[in-house]
Design a protein around this motif. Sequence first.
Motif, PDB file in Angstrom:
ATOM      1  N   PHE A 199       0.818  -1.210   0.000  1.00 40.27           N
ATOM      2  CA  PHE A 199       0.000   0.000   0.000  1.00 40.27           C
ATOM      3  C   PHE A 199       0.851   1.259   0.000  1.00 40.27           C
ATOM      4  O   PHE A 199       1.936   1.293   0.577  1.00 40.27           O
ATOM      5  N   ASN A 200       0.338   2.288  -0.669  1.00 41.78           N
ATOM      6  CA  ASN A 200       0.999   3.581  -0.664  1.00 41.78           C
ATOM      7  C   ASN A 200       1.028   4.118   0.766  1.00 41.78           C
ATOM      8  O   ASN A 200       0.092   3.908   1.536  1.00 41.78           O
ATOM      9  N   GLY A 201       2.111   4.856   1.103  1.00 39.97           N
ATOM     10  CA  GLY A 201       2.271   5.350   2.458  1.00 39.97           C
ATOM     11  C   GLY A 201       1.529   6.622   2.772  1.00 39.97           C
ATOM     12  O   GLY A 201       1.760   7.232   3.827  1.00 39.97           O
ATOM     13  N   ASP A 202       0.618   7.056   1.887  1.00 37.20           N
ATOM     14  CA  ASP A 202      -0.157   8.275   2.152  1.00 37.20           C
ATOM     15  C   ASP A 202      -1.496   7.927   2.780  1.00 37.20           C
ATOM     16  O   ASP A 202      -1.775   6.761   3.111  1.00 37.20           O
ATOM     17  N   GLY A 206      -7.392  13.390   7.952  1.00 35.20           N
ATOM     18  CA  GLY A 206      -6.952  12.927   6.644  1.00 35.20           C
ATOM     19  C   GLY A 206      -5.742  13.694   6.152  1.00 35.20           C
ATOM     20  O   GLY A 206      -4.792  13.109   5.605  1.00 35.20           O
ATOM     21  N   THR A 207      -5.755  15.001   6.364  1.00 28.41           N
ATOM     22  CA  THR A 207      -4.629  15.840   5.949  1.00 28.41           C
ATOM     23  C   THR A 207      -3.356  15.448   6.684  1.00 28.41           C
ATOM     24  O   THR A 207      -2.273  15.370   6.085  1.00 28.41           O
ATOM     25  N   LEU A 208      -3.462  15.178   7.981  1.00 27.31           N
ATOM     26  CA  LEU A 208      -2.283  14.840   8.781  1.00 27.31           C
ATOM     27  C   LEU A 208      -1.716  13.473   8.412  1.00 27.31           C
ATOM     28  O   LEU A 208      -0.491  13.295   8.366  1.00 27.31           O
ATOM     29  N   ILE A 209      -2.581  12.508   8.142  1.00 25.03           N
ATOM     30  CA  ILE A 209      -2.100  11.189   7.724  1.00 25.03           C
ATOM     31  C   ILE A 209      -1.381  11.316   6.384  1.00 25.03           C
ATOM     32  O   ILE A 209      -0.329  10.716   6.160  1.00 25.03           O
ATOM     33  N   ASN A 210      -1.940  12.137   5.494  1.00 23.99           N
ATOM     34  CA  ASN A 210      -1.324  12.340   4.186  1.00 23.99           C
ATOM     35  C   ASN A 210       0.023  13.059   4.322  1.00 23.99           C
ATOM     36  O   ASN A 210       1.008  12.681   3.687  1.00 23.99           O
ATOM     37  N   TYR A 211       0.050  14.063   5.164  1.00 22.59           N
ATOM     38  CA  TYR A 211       1.289  14.819   5.436  1.00 22.59           C
ATOM     39  C   TYR A 211       2.415  13.891   5.876  1.00 22.59           C
ATOM     40  O   TYR A 211       3.570  14.046   5.465  1.00 22.59           O
ATOM     41  N   ASN A 212       2.086  12.905   6.679  1.00 19.98           N
ATOM     42  CA  ASN A 212       3.108  11.996   7.199  1.00 19.98           C
ATOM     43  C   ASN A 212       3.786  11.170   6.105  1.00 19.98           C
ATOM     44  O   ASN A 212       4.886  10.673   6.303  1.00 19.98           O
ATOM     45  N   ASN A 243      -5.791  10.960  23.789  1.00 17.21           N
ATOM     46  CA  ASN A 243      -4.743  11.989  23.769  1.00 17.21           C
ATOM     47  C   ASN A 243      -3.372  11.449  23.351  1.00 17.21           C
ATOM     48  O   ASN A 243      -2.478  12.222  22.994  1.00 17.21           O
ATOM     49  N   SER A 244      -3.185  10.133  23.402  1.00 13.71           N
ATOM     50  CA  SER A 244      -1.906   9.541  23.010  1.00 13.71           C
ATOM     51  C   SER A 244      -1.940   8.998  21.580  1.00 13.71           C
ATOM     52  O   SER A 244      -0.997   8.324  21.145  1.00 13.71           O
ATOM     53  N   SER A 245      -2.994   9.285  20.828  1.00 18.09           N
ATOM     54  CA  SER A 245      -3.087   8.823  19.437  1.00 18.09           C
ATOM     55  C   SER A 245      -2.109   9.600  18.561  1.00 18.09           C
ATOM     56  O   SER A 245      -1.662  10.698  18.922  1.00 18.09           O
ATOM     57  N   PRO A 246      -1.775   9.058  17.371  1.00 19.55           N
ATOM     58  CA  PRO A 246      -0.837   9.754  16.470  1.00 19.55           C
ATOM     59  C   PRO A 246      -1.319  11.130  16.034  1.00 19.55           C
ATOM     60  O   PRO A 246      -0.513  11.973  15.651  1.00 19.55           O
ATOM     61  N   PHE A 247      -2.611  11.368  16.106  1.00 19.65           N
ATOM     62  CA  PHE A 247      -3.177  12.630  15.634  1.00 19.65           C
ATOM     63  C   PHE A 247      -2.497  13.840  16.274  1.00 19.65           C
ATOM     64  O   PHE A 247      -2.129  14.799  15.582  1.00 19.65           O
ATOM     65  N   GLN A 293      -0.335  16.691  14.475  1.00 19.48           N
ATOM     66  CA  GLN A 293      -0.927  18.034  14.442  1.00 19.48           C
ATOM     67  C   GLN A 293       0.116  19.102  14.783  1.00 19.48           C
ATOM     68  O   GLN A 293       0.221  20.128  14.105  1.00 19.48           O
ATOM     69  N   LYS A 294       0.890  18.861  15.825  1.00 19.40           N
ATOM     70  CA  LYS A 294       1.913  19.810  16.254  1.00 19.40           C
ATOM     71  C   LYS A 294       3.017  19.933  15.194  1.00 19.40           C
ATOM     72  O   LYS A 294       3.444  21.042  14.844  1.00 19.40           O
ATOM     73  N   ALA A 295       3.471  18.804  14.680  1.00 16.36           N
ATOM     74  CA  ALA A 295       4.550  18.800  13.695  1.00 16.36           C
ATOM     75  C   ALA A 295       4.117  19.468  12.392  1.00 16.36           C
ATOM     76  O   ALA A 295       4.889  20.214  11.768  1.00 16.36           O
TER      77      ALA A 295
END
Length: 321
Positions: A6-9, A158-164, A197-201, A205-207
């Motif tokens: 799978f693509n990493g986006d 969705g934007t943050l997962i794509n950003y990663n 609060n410990s999720s990757p989100f 978000q901060k990064a």
Amino acid sequence: MNYDIFNGDADGIISLLQLRLANPIESELVTGVKRDIGLLEKLTEKVGLSKTDKITVLDISMEKNRSGLVKALDGGTDVFYVDHHRAGDIPVSKHLDAHIDLDANTCTALIVDGVLNGEFHYWAITAAYGDNLIAKGDQLSKAAGLSVEQSEQLKELGTLINYNGYGAATEDLHFHPATLYRALLEYPCPFDVFANNSSPFYRLQKAYQEDMDNALAIKSDHQSDKLSLFELPNEPWARRISGVYGNLLANQSPKSAHGVLTENSDGTFTVSLRAPLLNKQGAGDICSQFETGGGRAAAAGINALPKELINDFIQAVEAFY
């Protein structure tokens, strides 16, 4: 052995997320940064596949992986293939179950959503937003009865997962895509992600905000009524933000095309091209004119554009639009 490729986006990760939430299996994960699209090719070169193996391929161009696909099929390996990029000639084989849709207003996760009859529909909406199908995401959110606040939450996720997924190598990323996928697999519903609060989100978000602030401080290198071009330095933050920055620019000025050029260590540039949102066609054809280029109608890229060809790229974009 089961292989999940799978693509990493956001689109690739969430496509697999839906499938494995619906049908959990043990599998070897094959993924990488967003631009690492020759994943099936690499697997077939490295692994001797057998008739008992099964392969799932999500959100990578069949055209770019054709020889690997044919090799797997000829060996009797069953392949389930879902994608929305350029496919080329689709092989005819009893071992291939292909779901290909090149519509500029769909993505792989929405195709998977159809296969699963909407079982994890909120995740599919999240992927649509992550793939910059904002109008489609808004339409689906409204049809699903979500509030404006809820749709904005899914858009940000969705934007943050794509950003990663953006980077020259996985070392540039905050999470390896396989690690992020496994972390998100703990959440059958995307709204559960915000409650933890410990999720990757929250880390993403901060990064994201730090990287975006850096990008917004850079002025355009070329500006016309047809194309805006921005050049980012050879820095990890620039490689991470390049794709979602292009999406942001596209949404701010929907009548124009947008290009983000990120300098590579060898002096070439990685290019992210976004077609005008009001004319979502041609990006893949334009980028395919250049070596290491490709993509789909609405969004495409070039992995290594020589500096001396930047003007040729500008001319190609402006001639098309």
